[in-house]
Design a protein around this motif. Structure first.
Motif, short mmCIF file in Angstrom:
data_model
loop_
_atom_site.label_atom_id
_atom_site.label_comp_id
_atom_site.label_asym_id
_atom_site.label_seq_id
_atom_site.Cartn_x
_atom_site.Cartn_y
_atom_site.Cartn_z
N ARG A 42 0.56 -9.39 3.50
CA ARG A 42 1.30 -9.23 4.70
C ARG A 42 2.21 -10.44 4.76
O ARG A 42 3.06 -10.66 5.34
N THR A 43 2.43 -11.40 3.73
CA THR A 43 3.29 -12.74 3.29
C THR A 43 4.84 -12.05 3.27
O THR A 43 5.03 -11.34 2.39
N ALA A 44 5.73 -12.48 3.98
CA ALA A 44 6.98 -12.22 4.08
C ALA A 44 7.80 -12.86 2.97
O ALA A 44 7.37 -13.88 2.69
N SER A 45 8.66 -11.99 2.43
CA SER A 45 9.55 -12.77 1.32
C SER A 45 10.09 -13.96 1.68
O SER A 45 9.62 -15.11 1.28
N VAL A 46 11.01 -14.06 2.33
CA VAL A 46 11.63 -15.34 2.93
C VAL A 46 12.36 -14.80 4.33
O VAL A 46 12.57 -13.95 4.61
N ARG A 47 12.29 -15.90 5.20
CA ARG A 47 12.85 -15.78 6.47
C ARG A 47 14.27 -15.47 6.43
O ARG A 47 14.97 -16.10 5.57
N PRO A 48 14.76 -14.67 7.38
CA PRO A 48 14.10 -14.08 8.48
C PRO A 48 13.46 -12.57 7.90
O PRO A 48 13.05 -11.95 8.86
N SER A 49 13.61 -12.21 6.97
CA SER A 49 13.09 -11.11 6.36
C SER A 49 11.67 -10.68 6.57
O SER A 49 10.67 -11.78 6.64
N GLU A 50 11.20 -9.51 7.14
CA GLU A 50 9.76 -9.19 7.46
C GLU A 50 9.28 -8.32 6.24
O GLU A 50 8.20 -7.90 6.06
N LEU A 51 9.97 -8.30 4.89
CA LEU A 51 9.69 -7.57 3.88
C LEU A 51 8.42 -8.41 2.99
O LEU A 51 8.44 -9.41 2.66
N SER A 52 7.51 -7.24 2.91
CA SER A 52 6.14 -8.01 2.47
C SER A 52 5.56 -6.80 1.39
O SER A 52 5.93 -5.58 1.51
N LEU A 53 4.58 -7.00 0.67
CA LEU A 53 4.13 -6.16 -0.50
C LEU A 53 3.52 -5.17 0.42
O LEU A 53 3.40 -3.89 0.12
N MET A 54 2.87 -5.63 1.32
CA MET A 54 2.01 -4.56 2.38
C MET A 54 2.97 -3.48 2.85
O MET A 54 3.01 -2.39 3.10
N GLY A 55 4.03 -4.25 3.56
CA GLY A 55 5.16 -3.46 4.27
C GLY A 55 5.60 -2.39 3.07
O GLY A 55 6.10 -1.23 3.61
N LEU A 56 6.17 -2.85 2.06
CA LEU A 56 6.52 -2.07 0.87
C LEU A 56 5.68 -0.82 0.82
O LEU A 56 6.20 0.40 0.55
N VAL A 57 4.32 -0.99 0.53
CA VAL A 57 3.50 0.07 0.31
C VAL A 57 3.29 1.14 1.61
O VAL A 57 3.63 2.30 1.70
N ARG A 58 3.68 0.67 2.72
CA ARG A 58 3.47 1.32 3.96
C ARG A 58 4.74 2.22 4.17
O ARG A 58 5.20 3.26 4.36
N HIS A 59 5.97 1.66 3.59
CA HIS A 59 7.37 2.09 3.56
C HIS A 59 7.15 3.47 2.73
O HIS A 59 7.88 4.24 2.94
N MET A 60 6.80 3.17 1.40
CA MET A 60 6.48 4.06 0.16
C MET A 60 5.80 5.25 0.61
O MET A 60 5.87 6.47 0.44
N ALA A 61 4.73 4.87 1.64
CA ALA A 61 3.89 6.21 2.14
C ALA A 61 4.97 7.00 3.11
O ALA A 61 4.87 8.22 2.97
N GLU A 62 5.64 6.30 3.66
CA GLU A 62 6.63 7.14 4.95
C GLU A 62 7.86 7.80 3.97
O GLU A 62 7.97 8.92 4.05
N VAL A 63 8.13 7.20 2.84
CA VAL A 63 9.27 7.84 1.97
C VAL A 63 8.51 8.97 1.35
O VAL A 63 9.16 10.23 1.27
N GLU A 64 7.64 8.98 0.74
CA GLU A 64 6.75 9.96 0.15
C GLU A 64 6.41 11.08 1.07
O GLU A 64 6.65 12.22 0.65
#
Length: 170
Positions: A42-64
């Protein structure tokens, strides 16, 4: 869980090559997430971004889901993590969001993508349109776009993972 990843055969036909590279990039994202806790994922990359590894996986589920279910097969498959009120909902994680759920959902969407794609030839056109109303798209175009989408986000995943625990590499 140990993710195994292999590059496609050097002499594969076009479809096997496209499917092989897409699977390679899917597994790359899984590798970037391996061995981390839910908090780390869940750790975000750098502020103010909310980009995280779990977020990327959830995003790719949406994209698929979007490309292989809604666009390719014209399924009535609504969004998983976002809605009109929160169009980037897949990146807005809470303590209740778990890796187990995110990973299972992503894998289910990959399985659905494979099933749907199996019914199309590379030159066959999608039955649906994208959210912008564009299309139809050939399966070849969708595969190529998905490889690009994963490759771009795997670059993000590299940087996020390095920030979390210093791990680098392919």
């Amino acid at each position: 869980m140990t993710t195994e990843r292999r590059e496609p055969a050097l002499n594969a036909d076009e479809r096997a090559m496209l499917e092989g590279w897409l699977d390679y990039h899917r597994r790359t994202l899984a590798l970037k997430c391996e061995g981390l806790t839910d908090d780390q994922l869940r750790t975000a990359s750098v502020r103010p971004s909310e980009l995280s590894l779990m977020g990327l996986v959830r995003h790719m589920a949406e994209v698929e889901r979007s490309w292989f279910r809604r666009v390719l097969a014209a399924e009535d498959a609504g969004p998983i993590h976002y809605d009109e009120a929160d169009p980037d909902g897949e990146f807005h994680l809470t303590e209740a969001d778990t890796w187990q759920e995110a990973y299972a959902t992503w894998q289910a969407e990959i399985d659905a993508a494979r099933r749907n794609a199996a019914g199309f030839a590379l030159d066959d056109l999608s039955k649906g349109l994208n959210r912008a109303g564009d299309g139809p798209f050939s399966l070849r175009w969708i595969y190529t776009h998905m490889i690009e989408e994963y490759a771009r986000h795997n670059g993000h995943a590299d940087l996020i993972r390095e920030r979390i625990d210093g791990a680098t590499g392919e």
